[in-house]
Design a protein around this motif. Structure first.
Motif, PDB file in Angstrom:
ATOM      1  N   TYR A  51       0.842  -1.210   0.000  1.00 53.06           N
ATOM      2  CA  TYR A  51       0.000   0.000   0.000  1.00 53.06           C
ATOM      3  C   TYR A  51       0.873   1.254   0.000  1.00 53.06           C
ATOM      4  CZ  TYR A  51      -4.662  -2.036   0.969  1.00 53.06           C
ATOM      5  OH  TYR A  51      -5.862  -2.692   0.901  1.00 53.06           O
ATOM      6  N   THR A  52       1.887   1.244   0.873  1.00 51.79           N
ATOM      7  CA  THR A  52       2.781   2.400   0.963  1.00 51.79           C
ATOM      8  C   THR A  52       3.542   2.592  -0.344  1.00 51.79           C
ATOM      9  OG1 THR A  52       3.045   2.135   3.361  1.00 51.79           O
ATOM     10  CG2 THR A  52       4.764   3.371   2.202  1.00 51.79           C
ATOM     11  N   MET A  53       4.019   1.507  -0.933  1.00 49.70           N
ATOM     12  CA  MET A  53       4.745   1.605  -2.203  1.00 49.70           C
ATOM     13  C   MET A  53       3.883   2.247  -3.282  1.00 49.70           C
ATOM     14  SD  MET A  53       6.472  -1.408  -4.552  1.00 49.70           S
ATOM     15  CE  MET A  53       4.967  -2.381  -4.591  1.00 49.70           C
ATOM     16  N   LEU A  54       2.649   1.788  -3.424  1.00 51.85           N
ATOM     17  CA  LEU A  54       1.768   2.356  -4.444  1.00 51.85           C
ATOM     18  C   LEU A  54       1.516   3.832  -4.180  1.00 51.85           C
ATOM     19  CD1 LEU A  54      -0.135   2.126  -6.873  1.00 51.85           C
ATOM     20  CD2 LEU A  54      -1.927   1.329  -5.303  1.00 51.85           C
ATOM     21  N   ASP A  55       1.263   4.178  -2.925  1.00 50.17           N
ATOM     22  CA  ASP A  55       0.978   5.568  -2.563  1.00 50.17           C
ATOM     23  C   ASP A  55       2.166   6.480  -2.874  1.00 50.17           C
ATOM     24  OD1 ASP A  55      -1.033   7.289  -0.704  1.00 50.17           O
ATOM     25  OD2 ASP A  55       1.040   7.821  -0.242  1.00 50.17           O
ATOM     26  N   LYS A 142       8.293  -3.218 -15.995  1.00 47.36           N
ATOM     27  CA  LYS A 142       8.906  -3.436 -14.689  1.00 47.36           C
ATOM     28  C   LYS A 142       7.847  -4.004 -13.741  1.00 47.36           C
ATOM     29  CE  LYS A 142      12.783  -1.217 -15.864  1.00 47.36           C
ATOM     30  NZ  LYS A 142      12.898   0.236 -15.688  1.00 47.36           N
ATOM     31  N   ILE A 143       8.298  -4.789 -12.788  1.00 48.09           N
ATOM     32  CA  ILE A 143       7.425  -5.335 -11.743  1.00 48.09           C
ATOM     33  C   ILE A 143       7.917  -4.797 -10.407  1.00 48.09           C
ATOM     34  CG2 ILE A 143       6.597  -7.422 -10.592  1.00 48.09           C
ATOM     35  CD1 ILE A 143       7.179  -8.952 -13.203  1.00 48.09           C
ATOM     36  N   ALA A 144       7.076  -4.039  -9.714  1.00 42.30           N
ATOM     37  CA  ALA A 144       7.468  -3.412  -8.452  1.00 42.30           C
ATOM     38  C   ALA A 144       6.955  -4.219  -7.264  1.00 42.30           C
ATOM     39  CB  ALA A 144       6.935  -1.981  -8.381  1.00 42.30           C
ATOM     40  N   LEU A 145       7.879  -4.596  -6.377  1.00 39.11           N
ATOM     41  CA  LEU A 145       7.548  -5.326  -5.154  1.00 39.11           C
ATOM     42  C   LEU A 145       7.808  -4.438  -3.941  1.00 39.11           C
ATOM     43  CD1 LEU A 145       9.149  -8.818  -5.962  1.00 39.11           C
ATOM     44  CD2 LEU A 145       6.815  -8.036  -6.413  1.00 39.11           C
ATOM     45  N   GLY A 146       7.089  -4.692  -2.856  1.00 41.44           N
ATOM     46  CA  GLY A 146       7.122  -3.801  -1.698  1.00 41.44           C
ATOM     47  C   GLY A 146       8.137  -4.124  -0.623  1.00 41.44           C
ATOM     48  N   HIS A 147       9.177  -4.882  -0.931  1.00 42.50           N
ATOM     49  CA  HIS A 147      10.184  -5.191   0.083  1.00 42.50           C
ATOM     50  C   HIS A 147      10.965  -3.926   0.462  1.00 42.50           C
ATOM     51  CE1 HIS A 147       9.711  -9.188  -2.025  1.00 42.50           C
ATOM     52  NE2 HIS A 147       9.385  -9.463  -0.774  1.00 42.50           N
ATOM     53  N   HIS A 148      11.318  -3.822   1.721  1.00 42.61           N
ATOM     54  CA  HIS A 148      11.995  -2.628   2.237  1.00 42.61           C
ATOM     55  C   HIS A 148      13.391  -2.963   2.753  1.00 42.61           C
ATOM     56  CE1 HIS A 148      10.660  -4.451   5.962  1.00 42.61           C
ATOM     57  NE2 HIS A 148       9.396  -4.335   5.562  1.00 42.61           N
ATOM     58  N   ARG A 149      14.034  -1.965   3.346  1.00 43.51           N
ATOM     59  CA  ARG A 149      15.413  -2.126   3.813  1.00 43.51           C
ATOM     60  C   ARG A 149      15.559  -3.264   4.816  1.00 43.51           C
ATOM     61  NH1 ARG A 149      17.759   1.695   8.382  1.00 43.51           N
ATOM     62  NH2 ARG A 149      16.389   0.227   9.484  1.00 43.51           N
ATOM     63  N   LYS A 167      24.600 -13.196   0.667  1.00 48.64           N
ATOM     64  CA  LYS A 167      23.672 -12.787  -0.392  1.00 48.64           C
ATOM     65  C   LYS A 167      22.438 -12.164   0.244  1.00 48.64           C
ATOM     66  CE  LYS A 167      21.008 -15.816  -2.491  1.00 48.64           C
ATOM     67  NZ  LYS A 167      20.484 -16.905  -3.363  1.00 48.64           N
ATOM     68  N   GLY A 168      21.991 -11.071  -0.330  1.00 48.19           N
ATOM     69  CA  GLY A 168      20.805 -10.413   0.204  1.00 48.19           C
ATOM     70  C   GLY A 168      19.652 -10.446  -0.772  1.00 48.19           C
ATOM     71  N   MET A 169      18.851  -9.410  -0.714  1.00 50.55           N
ATOM     72  CA  MET A 169      17.699  -9.248  -1.602  1.00 50.55           C
ATOM     73  C   MET A 169      17.951  -7.988  -2.431  1.00 50.55           C
ATOM     74  SD  MET A 169      13.753  -8.557  -0.437  1.00 50.55           S
ATOM     75  CE  MET A 169      13.421 -10.209   0.158  1.00 50.55           C
ATOM     76  N   PRO A 170      18.234  -8.120  -3.717  1.00 50.98           N
ATOM     77  CA  PRO A 170      18.627  -6.951  -4.522  1.00 50.98           C
ATOM     78  C   PRO A 170      17.494  -5.965  -4.755  1.00 50.98           C
ATOM     79  CG  PRO A 170      18.341  -8.862  -5.928  1.00 50.98           C
ATOM     80  CD  PRO A 170      18.212  -9.356  -4.519  1.00 50.98           C
ATOM     81  N   ALA A 171      17.874  -4.710  -4.884  1.00 47.25           N
ATOM     82  CA  ALA A 171      16.888  -3.663  -5.157  1.00 47.25           C
ATOM     83  C   ALA A 171      16.386  -3.733  -6.595  1.00 47.25           C
ATOM     84  CB  ALA A 171      17.506  -2.289  -4.895  1.00 47.25           C
ATOM     85  N   LYS A 172      17.160  -4.364  -7.459  1.00 48.57           N
ATOM     86  CA  LYS A 172      16.788  -4.510  -8.870  1.00 48.57           C
ATOM     87  C   LYS A 172      17.274  -5.875  -9.332  1.00 48.57           C
ATOM     88  CE  LYS A 172      17.202  -1.980 -13.289  1.00 48.57           C
ATOM     89  NZ  LYS A 172      17.874  -0.838 -13.944  1.00 48.57           N
ATOM     90  N   ARG A 184      12.497  -2.916  -6.448  1.00 48.09           N
ATOM     91  CA  ARG A 184      12.027  -2.747  -5.071  1.00 48.09           C
ATOM     92  C   ARG A 184      12.245  -1.282  -4.668  1.00 48.09           C
ATOM     93  NH1 ARG A 184      14.396  -8.162  -5.005  1.00 48.09           N
ATOM     94  NH2 ARG A 184      12.752  -9.637  -4.377  1.00 48.09           N
ATOM     95  N   PRO A 185      11.290  -0.422  -4.995  1.00 47.36           N
ATOM     96  CA  PRO A 185      11.453   1.018  -4.752  1.00 47.36           C
ATOM     97  C   PRO A 185      11.630   1.400  -3.287  1.00 47.36           C
ATOM     98  CG  PRO A 185       9.672   0.611  -6.313  1.00 47.36           C
ATOM     99  CD  PRO A 185      10.044  -0.714  -5.728  1.00 47.36           C
ATOM    100  N   LEU A 186      11.168   0.561  -2.350  1.00 44.67           N
ATOM    101  CA  LEU A 186      11.283   0.874  -0.924  1.00 44.67           C
ATOM    102  C   LEU A 186      12.592   0.364  -0.324  1.00 44.67           C
ATOM    103  CD1 LEU A 186       7.657   0.062   0.351  1.00 44.67           C
ATOM    104  CD2 LEU A 186       8.551   2.215  -0.544  1.00 44.67           C
ATOM    105  N   ALA A 187      13.564   0.051  -1.165  1.00 48.42           N
ATOM    106  CA  ALA A 187      14.823  -0.560  -0.703  1.00 48.42           C
ATOM    107  C   ALA A 187      15.530   0.250   0.380  1.00 48.42           C
ATOM    108  CB  ALA A 187      15.767  -0.764  -1.892  1.00 48.42           C
TER     109      ALA A 187
END
Length: 303
Positions: A51-55, A142-149, A167-172, A184-187
């Motif tokens: 929700y926050t990502m879309l907003d 592009k496919i945007a997912l809401g994962h954060h830092r 290994k982590g979770m890449p922002a792209k 992942r725009p909320l990275a």
């Protein structure tokens, strides 16, 4: 609520929104997540993060230097009792293009996974395949997912503790078939900020109860560890994330990542042995809100 209290609450909300906008915009710029003419599929689960990502993306869209489209997609997995009306009503109120994809992954997961075992892995694989298919059908670039830092940091520790990989979770990320770009725009955004923002915005949160709100115990254990570190050592989480952005291959032990075998006398790489000297630690930067929380926690503990 008095006028002064109301004004302070609005001020704090504006500051929070500005921080989320700034962090999201910075991540988008650093990783070149969004380009001119992009058509971005925003995956909306009904949780606080998406929700926050879309907003925030809609907010940035109005002032971005490039033109791009947004459309939302939700996967209705046919969980018993799932409130099907909530997301369509919310998205209709925004006037945004959206698609509700109905796939009974619930029955598949329940059939394949024994009672009491974690369903998260199979559920996520099924969901990912359906979302990739939908992205292709809808012409998404592009496919945007809401994962954060915090998700990214937790994933790094999970891989270290249980997978033997740094290994982590890449922002792209490019999908394994090379057809889809995942962003992942909320990275750069903290989970605490997202949680506070979702509460202020009063998003209609839909909990994931596919398995009775089943929690991934390993991830929850790592989350608890990080929360304890943050309480005892304010700024440590920020330092960990900064470290993920400052990797020094020559001072690790991966022979595939750095050519140790051909290293010759006379070559000084990344500071040589000076880099192994005891570092001069400085207090990591924490924002005013975090500092106040630490003071409040310490005051409570002293009492």
């Amino acid at each position: 609520m008095s006028h002064s209290v109301q004004a302070k609450a609005q001020y704090n909300f504006n500051k929070l929104q500005k921080r989320l906008r700034r962090n999201t915009g910075q991540a988008i710029a650093d990783f070149n997540m969004i380009e001119e003419g992009d058509r971005i599929m925003v995956c909306l689960s009904g949780g606080k993060d998406s929700y926050t990502m879309l907003d925030i993306l809609q907010n940035l869209q109005r002032s971005a230097p490039v033109s791009f489209e947004l459309f939302a997609v939700n996967l209705d997995q046919k969980q018993p009792g799932f409130p099907e009306h909530i997301l369509p009503e919310y998205l209709d109120s925004l006037g945004i293009e959206y698609k509700i994809v109905e796939e009974d992954t619930y029955s598949i997961v329940k059939d394949k996974i024994p009672e009491g075992k974690t369903t998260c892995s199979l559920c996520s694989r099924l969901r990912r395949g359906i979302l990739y298919r939908t992205a292709k059908e809808m012409g998404a670039t592009k496919i945007a997912l809401g994962h954060h830092r915090d998700d990214m940091i937790e994933t790094m520790f999970l891989n270290m503790f249980h997978g033997g990989k740094l290994k982590g979770m890449p922002a792209k990320l490019m999908s394994d078939d090379g057809q889809h770009m995942v962003i992942r725009p909320l990275a750069y955004c903290k989970e605490a900020d997202i949680e506070a923002y979702a509460m202020q915005k009063e998003f209609p949160i839909i909990p994931c109860n596919l398995c009775g709100s089943q929690e991934n115990l390993q991830r929850q254990s790592v989350k608890a560890m990080l929360q304890q570190w943050h309480k005892q050592h304010p700024g440590r989480i920020e330092s960990i994330f900064t470290a993920m952005q400052n990797v020094v291959p020559s001072h690790l032990a991966d022979t595939q990542l750095f050519n140790f075998a051909d290293l010759q006398t006379g070559e000084v790489i990344d500071g040589g042995d000076i880099a192994m000297d005891k570092p001069e630690f400085s207090a990591p930067a924490i924002d005013e809100d975090d500092a106040n929380k630490v003071v409040n926690i310490q005051a409570i503990e002293l009492n």
